[in-house]
Design a protein around this motif. Structure first.
Motif, PDB file in Angstrom:
ATOM      1  N   ALA A 107       0.628  -1.360  -0.389  1.00  0.00           N
ATOM      2  CA  ALA A 107      -0.004   0.001   0.025  1.00  0.00           C
ATOM      3  C   ALA A 107       1.045   1.409  -0.259  1.00  0.00           C
ATOM      4  O   ALA A 107       1.161   1.721  -0.841  1.00  0.00           O
ATOM      5  N   LEU A 108       1.815   1.036   0.674  1.00  0.00           N
ATOM      6  CA  LEU A 108       2.986   2.969   0.624  1.00  0.00           C
ATOM      7  C   LEU A 108       3.322   2.780  -0.354  1.00  0.00           C
ATOM      8  O   LEU A 108       4.076   3.907  -0.971  1.00  0.00           O
ATOM      9  N   ALA A 109       4.409   1.833  -0.970  1.00  0.00           N
ATOM     10  CA  ALA A 109       4.946   1.902  -2.314  1.00  0.00           C
ATOM     11  C   ALA A 109       3.770   1.830  -3.319  1.00  0.00           C
ATOM     12  O   ALA A 109       4.706   2.468  -4.029  1.00  0.00           O
ATOM     13  N   THR A 110       2.858   1.697  -3.192  1.00  0.00           N
ATOM     14  CA  THR A 110       2.042   2.511  -4.551  1.00  0.00           C
ATOM     15  C   THR A 110       1.246   3.563  -3.836  1.00  0.00           C
ATOM     16  O   THR A 110       0.716   4.424  -5.543  1.00  0.00           O
ATOM     17  N   GLN A 111       1.307   4.570  -2.963  1.00  0.00           N
ATOM     18  CA  GLN A 111       1.269   5.505  -3.070  1.00  0.00           C
ATOM     19  C   GLN A 111       1.674   6.656  -3.272  1.00  0.00           C
ATOM     20  O   GLN A 111       1.479   7.569  -3.742  1.00  0.00           O
ATOM     21  N   ASP A 112       3.131   6.379  -3.553  1.00  0.00           N
ATOM     22  CA  ASP A 112       4.038   7.700  -3.907  1.00  0.00           C
ATOM     23  C   ASP A 112       4.856   6.416  -4.720  1.00  0.00           C
ATOM     24  O   ASP A 112       5.416   6.078  -4.891  1.00  0.00           O
ATOM     25  N   GLY A 113       5.402   7.599  -6.450  1.00  0.00           N
ATOM     26  CA  GLY A 113       6.692   6.856  -6.653  1.00  0.00           C
ATOM     27  C   GLY A 113       6.310   6.077  -8.134  1.00  0.00           C
ATOM     28  O   GLY A 113       6.717   5.931  -9.137  1.00  0.00           O
ATOM     29  N   THR A 114       5.041   5.301  -8.311  1.00  0.00           N
ATOM     30  CA  THR A 114       4.316   5.788  -9.773  1.00  0.00           C
ATOM     31  C   THR A 114       4.092   7.188 -10.310  1.00  0.00           C
ATOM     32  O   THR A 114       4.905   7.574 -10.415  1.00  0.00           O
ATOM     33  N   ASP A 115       4.389   5.622 -11.830  1.00  0.00           N
ATOM     34  CA  ASP A 115       4.524   6.478 -12.851  1.00  0.00           C
ATOM     35  C   ASP A 115       2.887   7.504 -13.120  1.00  0.00           C
ATOM     36  O   ASP A 115       1.869   6.353 -13.394  1.00  0.00           O
ATOM     37  N   ILE A 284      -7.752  -1.534   2.035  1.00  0.00           N
ATOM     38  CA  ILE A 284      -6.046  -2.482   2.343  1.00  0.00           C
ATOM     39  C   ILE A 284      -5.376  -0.680   3.012  1.00  0.00           C
ATOM     40  O   ILE A 284      -4.637  -0.635   3.793  1.00  0.00           O
ATOM     41  N   GLY A 285      -5.201   0.250   2.024  1.00  0.00           N
ATOM     42  CA  GLY A 285      -5.083   2.025   1.721  1.00  0.00           C
ATOM     43  C   GLY A 285      -5.362   2.429   3.196  1.00  0.00           C
ATOM     44  O   GLY A 285      -5.049   2.609   3.956  1.00  0.00           O
ATOM     45  N   GLY A 286      -6.847   2.215   3.743  1.00  0.00           N
ATOM     46  CA  GLY A 286      -7.056   3.258   4.673  1.00  0.00           C
ATOM     47  C   GLY A 286      -6.243   2.377   6.299  1.00  0.00           C
ATOM     48  O   GLY A 286      -6.051   2.941   7.386  1.00  0.00           O
ATOM     49  N   VAL A 287      -5.912   0.856   6.178  1.00  0.00           N
ATOM     50  CA  VAL A 287      -5.936   0.208   7.168  1.00  0.00           C
ATOM     51  C   VAL A 287      -3.887   0.548   7.281  1.00  0.00           C
ATOM     52  O   VAL A 287      -4.042   1.120   8.062  1.00  0.00           O
ATOM     53  N   ALA A 288      -3.257   0.905   6.382  1.00  0.00           N
ATOM     54  CA  ALA A 288      -2.220   0.731   5.931  1.00  0.00           C
ATOM     55  C   ALA A 288      -1.698   2.025   6.107  1.00  0.00           C
ATOM     56  O   ALA A 288      -0.483   2.748   6.065  1.00  0.00           O
ATOM     57  N   GLY A 289      -2.701   3.168   6.214  1.00  0.00           N
ATOM     58  CA  GLY A 289      -2.367   4.328   7.082  1.00  0.00           C
ATOM     59  C   GLY A 289      -1.786   5.444   4.924  1.00  0.00           C
ATOM     60  O   GLY A 289      -1.697   6.586   4.746  1.00  0.00           O
ATOM     61  N   ALA A 290      -2.693   4.473   3.806  1.00  0.00           N
ATOM     62  CA  ALA A 290      -1.940   5.539   2.482  1.00  0.00           C
ATOM     63  C   ALA A 290      -3.121   5.942   2.188  1.00  0.00           C
ATOM     64  O   ALA A 290      -3.865   6.288   2.417  1.00  0.00           O
ATOM     65  N   ARG A 291      -2.534   7.273   1.703  1.00  0.00           N
ATOM     66  CA  ARG A 291      -3.608   7.687   0.479  1.00  0.00           C
ATOM     67  C   ARG A 291      -4.357   7.296  -0.184  1.00  0.00           C
ATOM     68  O   ARG A 291      -3.867   6.594  -1.335  1.00  0.00           O
ATOM     69  N   THR A 292      -5.688   7.843  -0.499  1.00  0.00           N
ATOM     70  CA  THR A 292      -6.651   6.541  -1.094  1.00  0.00           C
ATOM     71  C   THR A 292      -7.334   7.950  -2.109  1.00  0.00           C
ATOM     72  O   THR A 292      -8.600   7.761  -1.641  1.00  0.00           O
ATOM     73  N   ASP A 293      -6.976   8.938  -2.448  1.00  0.00           N
ATOM     74  CA  ASP A 293      -7.842  10.113  -2.749  1.00  0.00           C
ATOM     75  C   ASP A 293      -8.185   9.783  -3.874  1.00  0.00           C
ATOM     76  O   ASP A 293      -8.525  10.529  -5.223  1.00  0.00           O
ATOM     77  N   TRP A 294      -7.788   8.501  -5.133  1.00  0.00           N
ATOM     78  CA  TRP A 294      -8.281   8.508  -6.163  1.00  0.00           C
ATOM     79  C   TRP A 294      -9.788   8.115  -7.078  1.00  0.00           C
ATOM     80  O   TRP A 294     -10.897   7.962  -4.934  1.00  0.00           O
ATOM     81  N   LEU A 295     -10.088   7.768  -7.753  1.00  0.00           N
ATOM     82  CA  LEU A 295     -11.692   7.630  -7.887  1.00  0.00           C
ATOM     83  C   LEU A 295     -11.571   6.366  -8.429  1.00  0.00           C
ATOM     84  O   LEU A 295     -10.938   5.485  -8.825  1.00  0.00           O
ATOM     85  N   ASP A 296     -12.830   5.155  -6.953  1.00  0.00           N
ATOM     86  CA  ASP A 296     -13.126   4.078  -7.926  1.00  0.00           C
ATOM     87  C   ASP A 296     -13.700   4.333  -9.089  1.00  0.00           C
ATOM     88  O   ASP A 296     -13.916   4.840  -9.442  1.00  0.00           O
ATOM     89  N   TYR A 297     -14.319   3.222  -9.425  1.00  0.00           N
ATOM     90  CA  TYR A 297     -15.202   3.304 -10.519  1.00  0.00           C
ATOM     91  C   TYR A 297     -16.487   2.970 -11.226  1.00  0.00           C
ATOM     92  O   TYR A 297     -16.150   4.560 -11.572  1.00  0.00           O
ATOM     93  N   VAL A 298     -17.226   3.375  -9.777  1.00  0.00           N
ATOM     94  CA  VAL A 298     -18.557   4.235  -9.784  1.00  0.00           C
ATOM     95  C   VAL A 298     -18.284   5.765  -9.728  1.00  0.00           C
ATOM     96  O   VAL A 298     -19.211   6.152 -10.199  1.00  0.00           O
ATOM     97  N   GLN A 299     -17.302   5.942  -8.555  1.00  0.00           N
ATOM     98  CA  GLN A 299     -16.891   7.593  -9.241  1.00  0.00           C
ATOM     99  C   GLN A 299     -16.468   7.642 -10.761  1.00  0.00           C
ATOM    100  O   GLN A 299     -17.237   9.176 -10.798  1.00  0.00           O
ATOM    101  N   GLN A 300     -16.037   6.983 -11.787  1.00  0.00           N
ATOM    102  CA  GLN A 300     -15.061   7.372 -12.228  1.00  0.00           C
ATOM    103  C   GLN A 300     -16.818   7.286 -13.427  1.00  0.00           C
ATOM    104  O   GLN A 300     -16.496   8.718 -14.201  1.00  0.00           O
TER     105      GLN A 300
END
Length: 573
Positions: A107-115, A284-300
């Motif tokens: 969760a933390l690895a995919t929070q930052d540094g992605t392309d 999983i992001g919420g449990v790990a304390g990672a950022r989850t401000d992206w849109l899910d499919y329904v929101q998209q």
């Protein structure tokens, strides 16, 4: 009509059947009939192999050097690049050392540094396919375009299968030939847009539905239609096509509801699976304390609906598709389509109606009627591309009927000659689309590693990274002179491409008056014409204005130009 031209009675009969002629039914003697049938099947298979080979060659030729030209292509490539980099970082975190448990590390690895950026325009199926391709081939233009190219070849094969099931080999083979060399289909088979893979799944779904004899088959058709929707949500008119096709053998309301429930269950399955993956990732992001401000499919989907409200209705632009088809595939194909629609309407007069005929009617006429007067996102040609397999099937029906009308006994030779003429006529158009040069390598050498703006920020971002260019939100749209002043505060250089010429105006005049640092060829006038047709509806007689715009700007549209942005901004009055 004793001495004049007589229309054979068989020509009118052929409107309601596509089967063997009386001569063919008499056939060879009983002793060698099996050998004749075997030879016919082998010839049909050989022809199919030739069609698929042609479709593959024209879609894969020079694909690695194909320029990426469309704004939305860059957006989709950014989504694919994000998912590919997220998968790589997640895998590394999962097996690597760290203080937290594996799930938290992922969760933390995919929070930052992605392309690039996460999917946000409600087409996650296409983003997943692009990500898989990039994981296999690397982050290259070839990886993006290959998804569309392979889907395009698959659609040609699926169109043949539908034609064979519905109307026989004569129609199937001619439809496949026409689609293989279609300029419109070739455009979407060589750009990493959503149209090719969405159309492949939709065509496969229609094939499975056409042959469905069980609940499992209906469920499978629904799943394929659902996959098509996850790649391209412009396929939202599919329920209307299903209802029209069900009229073939109306078994009663409750039976239609049962069949519709099976198809609908299959349809929502891939959508629910993708939304479930988002929900799990957010938990999983919420449990790990990672950022989850992206849109899910329904929101998209909700955001896409808000961005593209159903208020772009232009009844005066009803000729748009007919102009598009004439310019991209030739007047011959347009004429065959018009005749084919007439043949189809005549065939639908008989009862019981064929499900293949009704499926063709719905899949062809519903999107044409809808998108001739309504557009979402101002990409008209893309909307019409959803009907392309059915356009070619209707054209093939017309060819078969015309061959009967001219000479029933020599029908096969007439069909062969007609297809040869149409395919040879498509060669210049196919060659132009396949050989467009890419100037991006020279531009990348010229701009080095500094920040750079572009009239097509999403595409440039695929090569240099979103952090270096105006790839997102409002600054990605360079539409008015004041935009240059705003960009000049952050970027010293501006790369101008074909997108600048699509909506030619004050800015294009300014570019023409200013001396660029670098000019290289990129794309050509065939691609520029397709790009114009993407964005402009056509009123009756309005095609002259469109062609005048194409002629005036096609040279500049076929270039990449690098400018000193501050010099340009200083020239703004």
């Amino acid at each position: 009509m004793s001495s004049g031209f007589r229309v054979p009675r068989s020509a009118f009969l052929s409107l309601t059947r596509v089967e063997a002629t009386p001569t063919e039914r008499a056939g060879p003697t009983t002793d060698n009939r099996a050998a004749t049938e075997r030879g016919t099947r082998n010839a049909e298979r050989g022809t199919l192999v030739a069609v698929i080979a042609l479709a593959a060659v024209v879609r894969l030729w020079g694909l690695g050097g194909q320029p990426i030209l469309y704004f939305d292509s860059g957006v989709y490539l950014g989504e694919g690049a994000f998912l590919a980099s997220a998968a790589q970082r997640a895998a590394a975190a999962l097996i690597g050392p760290g203080p937290a448990n594996p799930i938290e590390r992922v969760a933390l690895a995919t929070q930052d540094g992605t392309d690039a950026h996460p999917p946000d325009i409600a087409k996650p199926g296409h983003a997943i396919l692009l990500a898989v391709s990039m994981l296999l081939l690397g982050k290259t233009a070839l990886a993006g375009a290959l998804v569309s190219a392979l889907a395009g070849v698959g659609t040609v094969a699926a169109t043949y299968a539908i034609g064979l099931r519905g109307w026989g080999p004569r129609v199937a083979i001619r439809a496949a030939w026409l689609l293989a060399v279609s300029g419109q289909h070739l455009v979407y088979s060589r750009e990493p847009l959503v149209e090719a893979d969405g159309l492949l799944f939709a065509t496969l779904a229609a094939l499975v539905y056409l042959q469905a004899r069980s609940a499992r088959s209906l469920l499978a058709a629904g799943v394929l239609w659902g996959l098509a929707f996850t790649c391209n949500n412009r396929l939202s008119y599919l329920p209307a096509v299903f209802l029209i096709a069900e009229l073939a053998w109306w078994p009663g309301v409750w039976s239609v509801i049962r069949r519709g429930f099976l198809v609908a269950t299959g349809f929502v399955s891939p959508l629910a699976l993708i939304e479930g993956a988002y929900v799990v990732a957010r938990a999983i992001g919420g449990v790990a304390g990672a950022r989850t401000d992206w849109l899910d499919y329904v929101q998209q989907l909700a955001a896409f609906s808000r961005m593209n409200p159903p208020d772009r209705v232009r009844f005066d632009e009803w000729p748009t598709y007919f102009v598009d088809l004439a310019l991209m595939d030739g007047f011959g194909v347009l004429a065959l389509l018009m005749i084919g629609i007439g043949v189809l309407v005549w065939r639908l007069r008989r009862k019981p109606r064929s499900r293949a005929d009704l499926l063709l009617a719905g899949s062809l006429l519903v999107p044409l009627a809808l998108y001739s007067v309504y557009s979402t996102g101002e990409v008209r040609l893309r909307h019409f591309s959803l009907a392309l397999p059915w356009v070619m099937l209707a054209a093939a029906l017309a060819l078969d009927w015309l061959a009967r009308l001219i000479n029933d006994r020599r029908r096969n030779w007439i069909l062969v000659a007609s297809i040869v003429v149409l395919v040879v006529g498509a060669v210049p158009r196919v060659a132009a689309l396949d050989t467009a040069p890419s100037g991006m390598p020279a531009v990348l050498d010229a701009i080095a590693s500094g920040p750079v703006a572009s009239t097509n920020g999403p595409v440039l971002a695929f090569y240099v990274g979103e952090g270096r260019t105006n790839a997102r939100l409002r600054e990605a749209f360079v539409n008015v002179p004041s935009d240059l002043r705003d960009l000049a505060q952050q970027y010293p250089v501006l790369v101008v491409d074909m997108q600048a010429e699509v909506f030619a105006g004050d800015l294009t005049d300014l570019y023409a008056r200013t001396t660029p640092r670098l000019v290289v060829s990129n794309g050509n006038d065939a691609w520029y014409l397709a790009d114009l047709l993407e964005h402009y509806g056509v009123t009756w007689g309005g095609w002259n204005d469109l062609l005048a715009k194409w002629h005036a700007n096609r040279d500049a549209a076929s270039q990449l130009r690098v400018y000193d942005l501050r010099e340009l901004a200083a020239s703004v009055r």
